[in-house]
Structure formats: structure tokens, C-alpha cells
Design a protein around this motif. Sequence first.
Motif, PDB file in Angstrom:
ATOM      1  N   ALA A 318       0.830  -1.201   0.000  1.00  0.00           N
ATOM      2  CA  ALA A 318       0.000   0.000   0.000  1.00  0.00           C
ATOM      3  C   ALA A 318       0.865   1.251   0.000  1.00  0.00           C
ATOM      4  CB  ALA A 318      -0.933  -0.005   1.203  1.00  0.00           C
ATOM      5  N   GLU A 319       1.929   1.236   0.808  1.00  0.00           N
ATOM      6  CA  GLU A 319       2.827   2.387   0.842  1.00  0.00           C
ATOM      7  C   GLU A 319       3.503   2.585  -0.518  1.00  0.00           C
ATOM      8  OE1 GLU A 319       5.549   2.064   4.069  1.00  0.00           O
ATOM      9  OE2 GLU A 319       3.986   1.687   5.562  1.00  0.00           O
ATOM     10  N   ALA A 320       3.911   1.478  -1.147  1.00  0.00           N
ATOM     11  CA  ALA A 320       4.578   1.582  -2.457  1.00  0.00           C
ATOM     12  C   ALA A 320       3.634   2.096  -3.523  1.00  0.00           C
ATOM     13  CB  ALA A 320       5.136   0.216  -2.852  1.00  0.00           C
ATOM     14  N   ASP A 321       2.358   1.709  -3.444  1.00  0.00           N
ATOM     15  CA  ASP A 321       1.381   2.125  -4.452  1.00  0.00           C
ATOM     16  C   ASP A 321       0.660   3.419  -4.075  1.00  0.00           C
ATOM     17  OD1 ASP A 321       2.077  -0.090  -5.858  1.00  0.00           O
ATOM     18  OD2 ASP A 321       0.332  -1.303  -5.274  1.00  0.00           O
ATOM     19  N   GLY A 322       1.025   4.002  -2.924  1.00  0.00           N
ATOM     20  CA  GLY A 322       0.398   5.251  -2.513  1.00  0.00           C
ATOM     21  C   GLY A 322      -1.049   5.102  -2.090  1.00  0.00           C
ATOM     22  N   VAL A 323      -1.407   3.945  -1.521  1.00  0.00           N
ATOM     23  CA  VAL A 323      -2.781   3.697  -1.090  1.00  0.00           C
ATOM     24  C   VAL A 323      -2.874   3.990   0.408  1.00  0.00           C
ATOM     25  CG1 VAL A 323      -4.623   1.988  -0.852  1.00  0.00           C
ATOM     26  CG2 VAL A 323      -3.143   1.964  -2.875  1.00  0.00           C
ATOM     27  N   SER A 324      -3.707   4.940   0.788  1.00  0.00           N
ATOM     28  CA  SER A 324      -3.895   5.291   2.194  1.00  0.00           C
ATOM     29  C   SER A 324      -5.093   4.547   2.775  1.00  0.00           C
ATOM     30  CB  SER A 324      -4.106   6.804   2.333  1.00  0.00           C
ATOM     31  OG  SER A 324      -5.294   7.188   1.664  1.00  0.00           O
ATOM     32  N   ALA A 325      -5.397   4.828   4.029  1.00  0.00           N
ATOM     33  CA  ALA A 325      -6.504   4.130   4.690  1.00  0.00           C
ATOM     34  C   ALA A 325      -7.860   4.547   4.129  1.00  0.00           C
ATOM     35  CB  ALA A 325      -6.455   4.390   6.193  1.00  0.00           C
ATOM     36  N   GLU A 326      -7.985   5.781   3.620  1.00  0.00           N
ATOM     37  CA  GLU A 326      -9.296   6.273   3.186  1.00  0.00           C
ATOM     38  C   GLU A 326      -9.922   5.435   2.076  1.00  0.00           C
ATOM     39  OE1 GLU A 326      -6.856   8.180   4.072  1.00  0.00           O
ATOM     40  OE2 GLU A 326      -7.666   9.587   5.557  1.00  0.00           O
ATOM     41  N   PRO A 327      -9.219   5.132   0.974  1.00  0.00           N
ATOM     42  CA  PRO A 327      -9.852   4.286  -0.048  1.00  0.00           C
ATOM     43  C   PRO A 327     -10.159   2.881   0.450  1.00  0.00           C
ATOM     44  CG  PRO A 327      -7.550   4.713  -0.602  1.00  0.00           C
ATOM     45  CD  PRO A 327      -7.902   5.635   0.510  1.00  0.00           C
ATOM     46  N   LEU A 328      -9.400   2.404   1.417  1.00  0.00           N
ATOM     47  CA  LEU A 328      -9.693   1.090   1.984  1.00  0.00           C
ATOM     48  C   LEU A 328     -11.006   1.122   2.769  1.00  0.00           C
ATOM     49  CD1 LEU A 328      -6.094   0.197   3.236  1.00  0.00           C
ATOM     50  CD2 LEU A 328      -7.235  -0.645   1.179  1.00  0.00           C
ATOM     51  N   ILE A 329     -11.231   2.215   3.483  1.00  0.00           N
ATOM     52  CA  ILE A 329     -12.490   2.350   4.228  1.00  0.00           C
ATOM     53  C   ILE A 329     -13.658   2.509   3.267  1.00  0.00           C
ATOM     54  CG2 ILE A 329     -13.737   3.758   5.913  1.00  0.00           C
ATOM     55  CD1 ILE A 329     -10.960   4.506   7.072  1.00  0.00           C
ATOM     56  N   GLU A 330     -13.460   3.266   2.187  1.00  0.00           N
ATOM     57  CA  GLU A 330     -14.514   3.384   1.178  1.00  0.00           C
ATOM     58  C   GLU A 330     -14.848   2.029   0.570  1.00  0.00           C
ATOM     59  OE1 GLU A 330     -12.907   6.192  -1.531  1.00  0.00           O
ATOM     60  OE2 GLU A 330     -13.309   7.943  -0.254  1.00  0.00           O
ATOM     61  N   ALA A 331     -13.827   1.194   0.373  1.00  0.00           N
ATOM     62  CA  ALA A 331     -14.074  -0.152  -0.150  1.00  0.00           C
ATOM     63  C   ALA A 331     -14.879  -0.982   0.839  1.00  0.00           C
ATOM     64  CB  ALA A 331     -12.740  -0.837  -0.464  1.00  0.00           C
ATOM     65  N   LEU A 332     -14.592  -0.812   2.135  1.00  0.00           N
ATOM     66  CA  LEU A 332     -15.364  -1.525   3.161  1.00  0.00           C
ATOM     67  C   LEU A 332     -16.831  -1.112   3.121  1.00  0.00           C
ATOM     68  CD1 LEU A 332     -12.994  -1.345   6.281  1.00  0.00           C
ATOM     69  CD2 LEU A 332     -13.550  -3.374   4.945  1.00  0.00           C
ATOM     70  N   LEU A 333     -17.083   0.194   3.052  1.00  0.00           N
ATOM     71  CA  LEU A 333     -18.461   0.687   3.052  1.00  0.00           C
ATOM     72  C   LEU A 333     -19.217   0.219   1.812  1.00  0.00           C
ATOM     73  CD1 LEU A 333     -17.822   4.323   4.342  1.00  0.00           C
ATOM     74  CD2 LEU A 333     -18.860   2.437   5.603  1.00  0.00           C
ATOM     75  N   ALA A 334     -18.512   0.113   0.689  1.00  0.00           N
ATOM     76  CA  ALA A 334     -19.159  -0.372  -0.533  1.00  0.00           C
ATOM     77  C   ALA A 334     -19.366  -1.876  -0.505  1.00  0.00           C
ATOM     78  CB  ALA A 334     -18.316   0.019  -1.750  1.00  0.00           C
ATOM     79  N   HIS A 335     -18.508  -2.584   0.231  1.00  0.00           N
ATOM     80  CA  HIS A 335     -18.529  -4.047   0.222  1.00  0.00           C
ATOM     81  C   HIS A 335     -19.561  -4.627   1.188  1.00  0.00           C
ATOM     82  CE1 HIS A 335     -16.920  -8.142  -0.039  1.00  0.00           C
ATOM     83  NE2 HIS A 335     -16.923  -8.185   1.287  1.00  0.00           N
ATOM     84  N   VAL A 336     -19.691  -4.035   2.370  1.00  0.00           N
ATOM     85  CA  VAL A 336     -20.569  -4.604   3.403  1.00  0.00           C
ATOM     86  C   VAL A 336     -21.982  -4.082   3.164  1.00  0.00           C
ATOM     87  CG1 VAL A 336     -21.041  -4.758   5.876  1.00  0.00           C
ATOM     88  CG2 VAL A 336     -18.673  -4.756   5.047  1.00  0.00           C
ATOM     89  N   PRO A 337     -22.960  -4.955   2.947  1.00  0.00           N
ATOM     90  CA  PRO A 337     -24.323  -4.502   2.661  1.00  0.00           C
ATOM     91  C   PRO A 337     -24.994  -3.880   3.886  1.00  0.00           C
ATOM     92  CG  PRO A 337     -24.264  -6.899   2.865  1.00  0.00           C
ATOM     93  CD  PRO A 337     -22.842  -6.444   2.912  1.00  0.00           C
ATOM     94  N   VAL A 338     -25.779  -2.854   3.616  1.00  0.00           N
ATOM     95  CA  VAL A 338     -26.574  -2.216   4.672  1.00  0.00           C
ATOM     96  C   VAL A 338     -27.719  -3.158   5.044  1.00  0.00           C
ATOM     97  CG1 VAL A 338     -28.035  -0.236   5.209  1.00  0.00           C
ATOM     98  CG2 VAL A 338     -25.986   0.070   3.843  1.00  0.00           C
ATOM     99  N   PRO A 339     -28.055  -3.299   6.335  1.00  0.00           N
ATOM    100  CA  PRO A 339     -29.176  -4.175   6.712  1.00  0.00           C
ATOM    101  C   PRO A 339     -30.433  -3.854   5.926  1.00  0.00           C
ATOM    102  CG  PRO A 339     -28.017  -3.415   8.670  1.00  0.00           C
ATOM    103  CD  PRO A 339     -27.406  -2.698   7.504  1.00  0.00           C
ATOM    104  N   SER A 340     -31.117  -4.893   5.469  1.00  0.00           N
ATOM    105  CA  SER A 340     -32.241  -4.716   4.536  1.00  0.00           C
ATOM    106  C   SER A 340     -33.350  -3.855   5.109  1.00  0.00           C
ATOM    107  CB  SER A 340     -32.803  -6.087   4.136  1.00  0.00           C
ATOM    108  OG  SER A 340     -33.195  -6.801   5.289  1.00  0.00           O
ATOM    109  N   SER A 341     -33.618  -3.958   6.411  1.00  0.00           N
ATOM    110  CA  SER A 341     -34.725  -3.181   6.997  1.00  0.00           C
ATOM    111  C   SER A 341     -34.406  -1.694   7.106  1.00  0.00           C
ATOM    112  CB  SER A 341     -35.067  -3.714   8.387  1.00  0.00           C
ATOM    113  OG  SER A 341     -33.960  -3.553   9.261  1.00  0.00           O
TER     114      SER A 341
END
Length: 345
Positions: A318-341
Motif C-alpha cells: 500500500a505504501e509503495a502504491d500510494g494507497v492510504s486508509a481512506e480508499p480502503l475504508i470506502e471499499a469496506l463501506l461499498a462491500h458490506v451490505p446495509v441491513p435490509s430493513s
Amino acid sequence: MTATASVPGNPGEGAERSVESLIAAVQRLRGEIGKRVVGQQAVVDEILMALVAGGHALLVGVPGLAKTLMIKSLADAMRLEFRRIQFTPDLVPSDITGTEILEESGGGQRAFRFVRGPVFANIVLADEINRAPPRTQAALLEAMQEHCVTAAGQTMRLPEPFFVLATQNPIEQEGTYPLPEAQLDRFLFDIRVGYPTEADEVAILRATTGAKGAPIDAVFTADDALALQRAVRAMPCSDLLLQYAARLVRASRPQEGGAPSLVSQYVRWGAGPRAGQALILGAKASALLGGRPAVSPADIQRVAMPVLRHRILPNFAAEADGVSAEPLIEALLAHVPVPSSHTTR
């Protein structure tokens, strides 16, 4: 919201204030801070969320972005005891917690007396915390986690509410000591302070190069802060949202099954269980200050960045590719589904 929150006072006093009146006091607090600080509304909101959630906050930003001024303005607008600690490489733990001194009485008798350090306050500003060596940084650990100090063979409680706000310069590395992960985890939020907009920067120049501005009035008390912290704890949060927060945290761990590909590729260590606690408490604070009666998925998503960015440890790739924590967190939010209700709320 029509709930009431007990405000501590004299025994038997039994005074109560409505949550609405407490939230109105927070709005007045925002207004007082705005007398000195131009813009940075998201940063101020996150500081207030951390305060009412009963946690500590780390403010990270380059010099000149009013981090210290923001914290000092918050303290001035509250009837709370405030202490500032300027962290330097020669600071020792007793400079924070206090030290024993030998005193001689009028009768010639000598005795040790403990002189309390600046950590014995309601709001503690740890300015440039990464300038002090790890041994001194660790002096804050017990205070931040346990709200007490052990010194001179005694354990002493800190005044309540107790709130540590630390600042850190992310670009200057010479003469600094990175905070260990164990101490970073004690901060409820890692708040990033960015550059102001052009309009805000013009307003800053106008306000700081002209006549002195209006003084800040103290509009918020210790009782208000404690009552809001109790109201945050009492706010309902459904089991589905507890599960949603847990899944977000678990998905940040590359060792767990079901982590998004970006996490598996770029994360060395994911967030621990304290991150889930911070997500829920931060989301409750977000809902309370927004005048909502219960937590929603949007509240959890609102606090995901400040809660997780210092608890996810990127790897060397991640350091070599310039990837910080923010895009990783955005990936988490996009990946984990919101509860259906909650998807249509």
C-alpha cells in the motif's frame, strides 16, 4: 426527541434537562467556536461527537490550520478546567501526571506532597503529541483509558468529564516519534484537518488582520457534557446495526473470510473490537446531535472514516502504491451490505 437526562448536582437535587435543551446548548457552543474559527464545520462536528460520546480525539493537519485555536476556543466556550501540554523531546512522564516534592513544615518536620500535573483537568490539549518520546506518550495511556493516574503509590481519579484532544503534524518527521498503535487505538476519532476553501481563507484573512473579534462566552458546563454522554449511552441501536458495525470491522481484517479484495491486497492488520465500540458510540453521538431518535446506517457511515483510519494498518504494498486508509475504508463501506430493513430509511 422528548427524553430527559439527569444532570448531576448536589445530592437530592434531582435536576433534569431535556435532551433538546442540551442539543440547543451544543448549537450555542458551535456558534461561540465560530467566533474564532472560520469554516472547518466537519472538524468541529467530529470534535463535538467525540466529546458527547465520552472519547478522545486526535487532530492531524499541517501547521497553520487552527487546530490548537479550535481546541482552545472549545475550552473557552465551556465552563471546564483546561490545560495545555506542549509536547517536546525532553518532556518526561512526571511533567504530565505530576510529581512528589519534599516540604518542610513550620515545626521542622518534612513530608512528601504530590503536586498534580496538567492531566488533572477536564479538557487536556496534548499539542504536537508526536514530538515526545514513547515513554512520555505512554504516560497518557492510563489516563485516557481508565480516567485515573497512578503515582506516588496512589491511584487518583481524574475530573469528569475528561477529554484529551491531541494534535499532530503529519509532514514533519525530524524529531518526532510515531504514536504506537496501542495509543492510537485509545483515540475514538482520528480527525483530519484540511485546507480551507478560498472563501474561508479570505474570511480568515479578514478576521485575523483587522480589529480583535468578540470574546467567547462560556455556554456549556460539565453537567451538560455528562448529561449528553449519558443520553448517548441510552440511545437505542438495533441489533441489525450492531451486526452491521461488527461486519464492517471484521471486513477490515485480511485474515477474515469475506474481506474485500482491496483489503486483502493492501492491509497488514485490520481494526480490533474497540473499533466497533467506537463506531456505535460515534454513530449514537451523530444521531443525537442531529436530533434523531435512533441510530441509522448513515450515522455509522458518517463516523467510519474518523473511527477506522487510524485502526487499519496498510502494508508495504500500500505504501509503495500510494494507497492510504481512506480508499480502503470506502471499499469496506461499498462491500458490506446495509441491513435490509434500513435500506429505505
